[in-house]
Design a protein around this motif. Structure first.
Motif, PDB file in Angstrom:
ATOM      1  N   GLU A  27      40.698  27.560  53.315  1.00 54.63           N
ATOM      2  CA  GLU A  27      39.751  28.421  53.787  1.00 54.63           C
ATOM      3  C   GLU A  27      40.506  29.924  53.555  1.00 54.63           C
ATOM      4  N   GLU A  28      42.348  30.614  53.478  1.00 50.32           N
ATOM      5  CA  GLU A  28      42.102  31.945  53.638  1.00 50.32           C
ATOM      6  C   GLU A  28      42.289  31.882  51.953  1.00 50.32           C
ATOM      7  N   ARG A  34      37.495  35.447  46.978  1.00 51.16           N
ATOM      8  CA  ARG A  34      36.388  36.799  47.366  1.00 51.16           C
ATOM      9  C   ARG A  34      36.132  37.719  47.104  1.00 51.16           C
ATOM     10  N   THR A  35      37.648  38.574  47.770  1.00 55.91           N
ATOM     11  CA  THR A  35      37.508  39.632  48.392  1.00 55.91           C
ATOM     12  C   THR A  35      38.762  40.370  47.487  1.00 55.91           C
ATOM     13  N   PHE A  36      38.938  39.389  46.543  1.00 57.70           N
ATOM     14  CA  PHE A  36      40.220  40.297  45.427  1.00 57.70           C
ATOM     15  C   PHE A  36      39.509  41.208  44.694  1.00 57.70           C
ATOM     16  N   ALA A  87      45.404  32.496  39.471  1.00 56.99           N
ATOM     17  CA  ALA A  87      46.333  32.519  40.199  1.00 56.99           C
ATOM     18  C   ALA A  87      45.456  32.108  41.558  1.00 56.99           C
ATOM     19  N   LEU A  88      44.543  33.281  42.097  1.00 53.25           N
ATOM     20  CA  LEU A  88      44.419  32.720  43.060  1.00 53.25           C
ATOM     21  C   LEU A  88      43.025  31.475  43.397  1.00 53.25           C
ATOM     22  N   ARG A  89      42.880  31.497  42.202  1.00 49.86           N
ATOM     23  CA  ARG A  89      41.610  30.573  41.513  1.00 49.86           C
ATOM     24  C   ARG A  89      42.310  28.910  41.457  1.00 49.86           C
TER      25      ARG A  89
END
Length: 312
Positions: A27-28, A34-36, A87-89
């Motif tokens: 979830e983090e 989403r907030t990037f 990287a986040l994806r």
């Protein structure tokens, strides 16, 4: 990630800290992605610098002297931005799979917890059922009042808990069952397996079998399950399969795979047929020191031979 509003399922998963931790990490990762901050890809960033330079040249006739510096800066910043986005994806995808895998790995512990909850519910239901006596309807409970009415109210609450535990156990079993075996799991559930053990389905009262197949329990079925002592929650697909086999198939087989039959085979002895004596028959003369025996009594004749027929 799978979500549920079933309080029994939520409470069961909460007993496994690794599952909660894996879900929090996932979830983090979703929140960070989403907030990037927004940005452009390296190709889009270079295109923007090029378009600006062309526009300046078109308007002034001079090519921007800082084009190379601006292009290098825009490209470098875009590369860094794109690398972090990718990287986040990836983190979100990997943590999602990790969380699901953790849930599946820890499923036996969750099912064992649900089995314990079922035992608690049925133990309380057994006590309440005893206090209820011969009361079988809410109207009778209201008329009886006192302990009977309190017992009926308690059973009503326990009935809701029973439904939630059963729904939670099937939810977990479906999630950990291999895709190729889900058809069998569905068939077993529809037949009424996975609810009671050590009892063949045909030995369960019809009203209980119907409730088990449809997952629509009433207080009557709750009371029967509480007093039967046979209710359980399978801890895995293999555990369920073993109980199904034990309840439906013989356990003894021959070496060639056939069902062993220990019933004795009784062969009927046919009645003896009288000896046929023909006109040409004679009595054997075994002892030649004795007179020659007479001819036996004829009781049969030699049948005429079948006519000879040629076929062309």
């Amino acid at each position: 990630m799978r979500t549920s509003t079933n309080p029994e399922l939520t409470a069961a998963w909460a007993t496994v800290p690794d599952v909660a931790k894996a879900r929090e990490r996932y979830e983090e990762a979703v929140r960070l992605r989403r907030t990037f901050r927004g940005g452009a890809t390296p190709t889009a960033a270079l295109t923007g610098v090029q378009d600006a330079a062309i526009a300046t040249f078109t308007a002034t006739g001079k090519w921007p002297a800082n084009f190379a510096k601006d292009a290098a800066k825009a490209h470098a910043e875009a590369v860094v931005w794109e690398a972090e986005v990718v990287a986040l994806r990836r983190a979100e995808d990997l943590l999602k799979f990790a969380a699901e895998d953790t849930r599946d790995t820890m499923a036996p512990d969750v099912l064992a917890h649900l089995d314990g909850r079922l035992a608690e519910i049925l133990a309380a239901a057994k006590d309440a059922s005893t206090a209820l006596g011969d009361v079988t309807t809410p109207e009778q409970a209201i008329d009886a009042g006192g302990e009977a009415l309190d017992a009926w109210r308690q059973l009503t609450g326990l009935l809701s808990d029973l439904r939630n535990v059963r729904a939670a156990s099937w939810d977990v079993l479906r999630s950990v069952t291999p895709e190729g075996e889900r058809a069998r799991l569905r068939m077993w559930a529809e037949q009424g397996h996975g609810e009671v053990r050590g009892v063949r389905l045909e030995d369960i009262p019809e009203h209980v079998r119907s409730a088990v197949r449809n997952q629509s329990y009433s207080i009557a079925q709750l009371r029967w399950l509480a007093h039967s002592g046979a209710a359980y929650v399978p801890t895995s697909f293999d555990d369920l399969e073993a109980h199904v086999v034990a309840a439906t198939e013989p356990v003894s087989y021959t070496d060639d795979g056939r069902v062993a039959n220990y019933n004795p085979d009784v062969a009927l002895i046919p009645a003896p047929r009288p000896a046929q004596v023909y006109p040409h028959s004679s009595t054997p003369h075994i002892d030649h020191s004795q007179p020659t025996p007479g001819r036996p009594t004829v009781n049969a004749t030699v049948p005429d031979p079948s006519p000879l027929a040629y076929s062309y």
